[in-house]
Design a protein around this motif. Structure first.
Motif, PDB file in Angstrom:
ATOM      1  N   ILE A   1      92.999 -95.737  -6.519  1.00  0.00           N
ATOM      2  CA  ILE A   1      92.158 -96.062  -7.687  1.00  0.00           C
ATOM      3  C   ILE A   1      92.978 -95.785  -8.946  1.00  0.00           C
TER       4      ILE A   1
ATOM      5  N   PRO B   1      85.206 -98.260  -3.250  1.00  0.00           N
ATOM      6  CA  PRO B   1      84.757 -97.224  -4.197  1.00  0.00           C
ATOM      7  C   PRO B   1      83.611 -97.680  -5.104  1.00  0.00           C
ATOM      8  N   ALA B   2      82.551 -96.848  -5.123  1.00  0.00           N
ATOM      9  CA  ALA B   2      81.370 -97.203  -5.922  1.00  0.00           C
ATOM     10  C   ALA B   2      81.652 -97.133  -7.416  1.00  0.00           C
ATOM     11  N   CYS B   3      82.579 -96.277  -7.825  1.00  0.00           N
ATOM     12  CA  CYS B   3      82.846 -96.092  -9.253  1.00  0.00           C
ATOM     13  C   CYS B   3      83.499 -97.322  -9.890  1.00  0.00           C
TER      14      CYS B   3
ATOM     15  N   LYS C   1      77.228 -90.251  -3.540  1.00  0.00           N
ATOM     16  CA  LYS C   1      77.666 -89.108  -2.743  1.00  0.00           C
ATOM     17  C   LYS C   1      76.633 -87.993  -2.663  1.00  0.00           C
TER      18      LYS C   1
ATOM     19  N   CYS D   1      79.020 -92.532  -8.751  1.00  0.00           N
ATOM     20  CA  CYS D   1      79.558 -91.640  -7.717  1.00  0.00           C
ATOM     21  C   CYS D   1      78.504 -90.609  -7.303  1.00  0.00           C
TER      22      CYS D   1
ATOM     23  N   ARG E   1      82.436 -86.998  -8.067  1.00  0.00           N
ATOM     24  CA  ARG E   1      83.791 -86.640  -7.632  1.00  0.00           C
ATOM     25  C   ARG E   1      84.855 -87.278  -8.530  1.00  0.00           C
ATOM     26  N   ILE E   2      84.398 -88.146  -9.403  1.00  0.00           N
ATOM     27  CA  ILE E   2      85.293 -88.642 -10.461  1.00  0.00           C
ATOM     28  C   ILE E   2      84.769 -88.041 -11.763  1.00  0.00           C
TER      29      ILE E   2
ATOM     30  N   THR F   1      87.328 -92.202  -1.524  1.00  0.00           N
ATOM     31  CA  THR F   1      87.443 -93.654  -1.837  1.00  0.00           C
ATOM     32  C   THR F   1      86.315 -94.482  -1.199  1.00  0.00           C
TER      33      THR F   1
HETATM   34  S1  SF4 Z   1      85.593 -93.600  -5.116  1.00  0.00           S
HETATM   35 FE1  SF4 Z   1      84.365 -93.247  -6.872  1.00  0.00          FE
HETATM   36  S2  SF4 Z   1      82.309 -93.269  -6.057  1.00  0.00           S
HETATM   37 FE2  SF4 Z   1      83.651 -92.998  -4.322  1.00  0.00          FE
HETATM   38  S3  SF4 Z   1      83.807 -90.852  -4.029  1.00  0.00           S
HETATM   39 FE3  SF4 Z   1      85.514 -91.413  -5.281  1.00  0.00          FE
HETATM   40  S4  SF4 Z   1      84.811 -91.195  -7.346  1.00  0.00           S
HETATM   41 FE4  SF4 Z   1      83.016 -91.190  -6.052  1.00  0.00          FE
END
Ligand code: SF4
Ligand code: SF4
Length: 442
Positions: A8, A121-123, A29, A25, A39-40, A116
């Motif tokens: 990412i 990845p949702a973010c 999560k 995120c 987590r971001i 991820t």
């Molecule tokens: S990719 Fe984005 S949504 Fe997925 S865990 Fe990592 S920060 Fe969270």
């Protein structure tokens, strides 16, 4: 060669700190809207935002400092996973990570980190400004990385040389049952035929003249056949020799259908002898023989289109390629090798030259990619049976200035010269498109 993984990427110039990625995120999560549990983490004020996110490092410090073996890098995905059953909640990993990519989730009392989202990845899609990008790896490197490199380490190429990359990948694919011809140019200049009695190439290699490469290689291939040995006859030649003084032997070998693979490394000039112009140098380019000053504004002629000329020889196989599209290049090498067993195969690879084109060495792939994205370079292949078809079609090209501006050799161009180049790009594209639409009877 190590494995490449998807990652990412974050562009701080596009981020306005809205926090949508963190919300996405947290929802995915933790099932909550609590961005502290995301987590971001995007941190900072006004226009200066920074990213705290697990980089899934190649040599992860969180893994090496963990006393319980609770963290581990997955060899297939590259993601560092956390095993709750082993974790003793010491938080040493949070100290080890330089990027603040693993942190305590106070709601659970355990650390949490980005996984991820299993490659989706949702973010990334949640960001309204495109500041996050999921960059997927070119799997070709993971596939071919373990194949033998048939050039010695430590060749004398310029820093960041694209031609060295191309040579190494080509020989990797073509394999050890090869006899290689490298006429004067960058390839022997960096040591393919060696220095002081040692060779830089792990297959039989020889150094023909600029004028006779294809003729000499054809003779060698015939002699191997005569003694009952099947080898690949491979030439890696520069554009200068191939399109200028070596053209007569190249054209002759193609016309006779000699069984070889002739690769032209097109860096658009005689680069290793002082950056002189060749007939493949583009219009307007600075070279040492087409200087820029009061009376001269770079090359005054358009480039010769050598691959189209070779196509008109009706060779068994002709293609253009670029190291910026490595999967495409490997597929073309496969088809060219197959075709060279029965006839003449010609592969024309565009090869940006950091020294002669005047751009920083880390920009090599970017320059090669921009050439294709603007249609300055077109990627296609041809066989007499199938005719010509594009292997990468760019329907909505960037303006050619996006390509020209990344290099010092075009820095002096006037508006009229840029217009001329843009006009030629359109004309060449229309011409090749017409060839692609032509019916072929085989
Ligand atoms: S990719 Fe984005 S949504 Fe997925 S865990 Fe990592 S920060 Fe969270
Ligand atoms: S908190 Fe868990 S994962 Fe982190 S170092 Fe300690 S034991 Fe390892």
């Amino acid at each position: 060669m190590g494995r490449a993984y998807s990652t990412i990427a974050f562009d701080p110039a596009k981020c306005d700190g809205c926090g949508d990625c963190m919300k996405a995120c947290a929802q995915v999560k933790t099932g909550t809207d609590d961005i502290a549990r995301s987590r971001i983490q995007i941190q900072g004020r006004e226009k200066a935002f920074e990213l705290a996110l697990c980089r899934q490092c190649a040599d992860p410090k969180c893994v090496s400092v963990c006393p319980a073996g609770a963290l581990d890098k997955d060899g297939d995905t590259g993601v560092i996973g956390w095993d709750a059953s082993k974790c003793v909640d010491c938080l040493l990993c949070t100290v080890g990570c330089t990027y603040a990519g693993i942190a305590l989730d106070e709601a659970t009392g355990h650390v949490a980190k980005c996984d991820t989202c299993d490659g989706s990845p949702a973010c990334v899609p949640a960001c309204p400004h495109g500041a996050l990008k999921y960059i997927t790896t070119a799997n070709i490197y993971n596939e071919v990385g373990q194949w033998e490199d048939l050039f010695a380490p430590g060749l004398a190429g310029c820093q960041g040389c694209n031609t060295e990359l191309l040579m190494r990948h080509t020989l990797r694919r073509v394999g050890p049952d090869t006899v290689l011809a490298t006429p004067p140019g960058c390839v022997p200049g960096m040591g393919s035929v060696g220095f002081n009695g040692t060779t830089g190439t792990k297959v039989p290699v020889f150094h023909p003249l600029l004028t006779n490469t294809a003729a000499m290689l054809a003779g060698i291939k015939r002699q191997y056949k005569r003694v009952g040995r099947e080898v690949t006859a491979l030439a890696i030649a520069g554009d200068g020799g191939a399109s200028d003084v070596g053209f007569q032997s190249l054209s002759g070998a193609a016309e006779r259908g000699e069984q070889m693979l002739f690769m032209v490394v097109d860096n658009e000039g005689y680069m290793n002898t002082g950056m002189q112009r060749s007939s493949c140098t583009p219009y307007g380019a600075w070279t040492s023989t087409t200087p820029v000053g009061e009376t001269s504004r770079g090359k005054t002629q358009d480039a010769k289109n050598l691959p189209l000329i070779m196509m008109n020889h009706r060779c068994a196989y002709v293609a253009t390629a670029s190291t910026a599209y490595m999967e495409d290049l490997y597929e073309k090498l496969d088809r060219a090798l197959e075709a060279s067993k029965t006839g003449f195969a010609y592969l024309h690879v565009y090869s940006p030259c950091t020294t002669g084109w005047r751009f920083p060495s880390h920009q090599n792939m970017e320059v090669a990619r921009k050439a294709v994205e603007t249609n300055f370079v077109m990627l296609w292949e041809y066989t007499p049976k199938t005719g010509l078809h594009f292997t990468k079609s760019v329907e909505d090209p960037l303006p050619v200035t996006e390509y020209l501006k990344v290099m010092g050799r075009f820095r002096h161009l006037s508006e009229e010269q840029i217009e001329h180049i843009q006009g030629k790009v359109v004309e060449n594209m229309q011409f090749v498109k017409r060839m692609a639409e032509t019916e072929h009877v085989g």
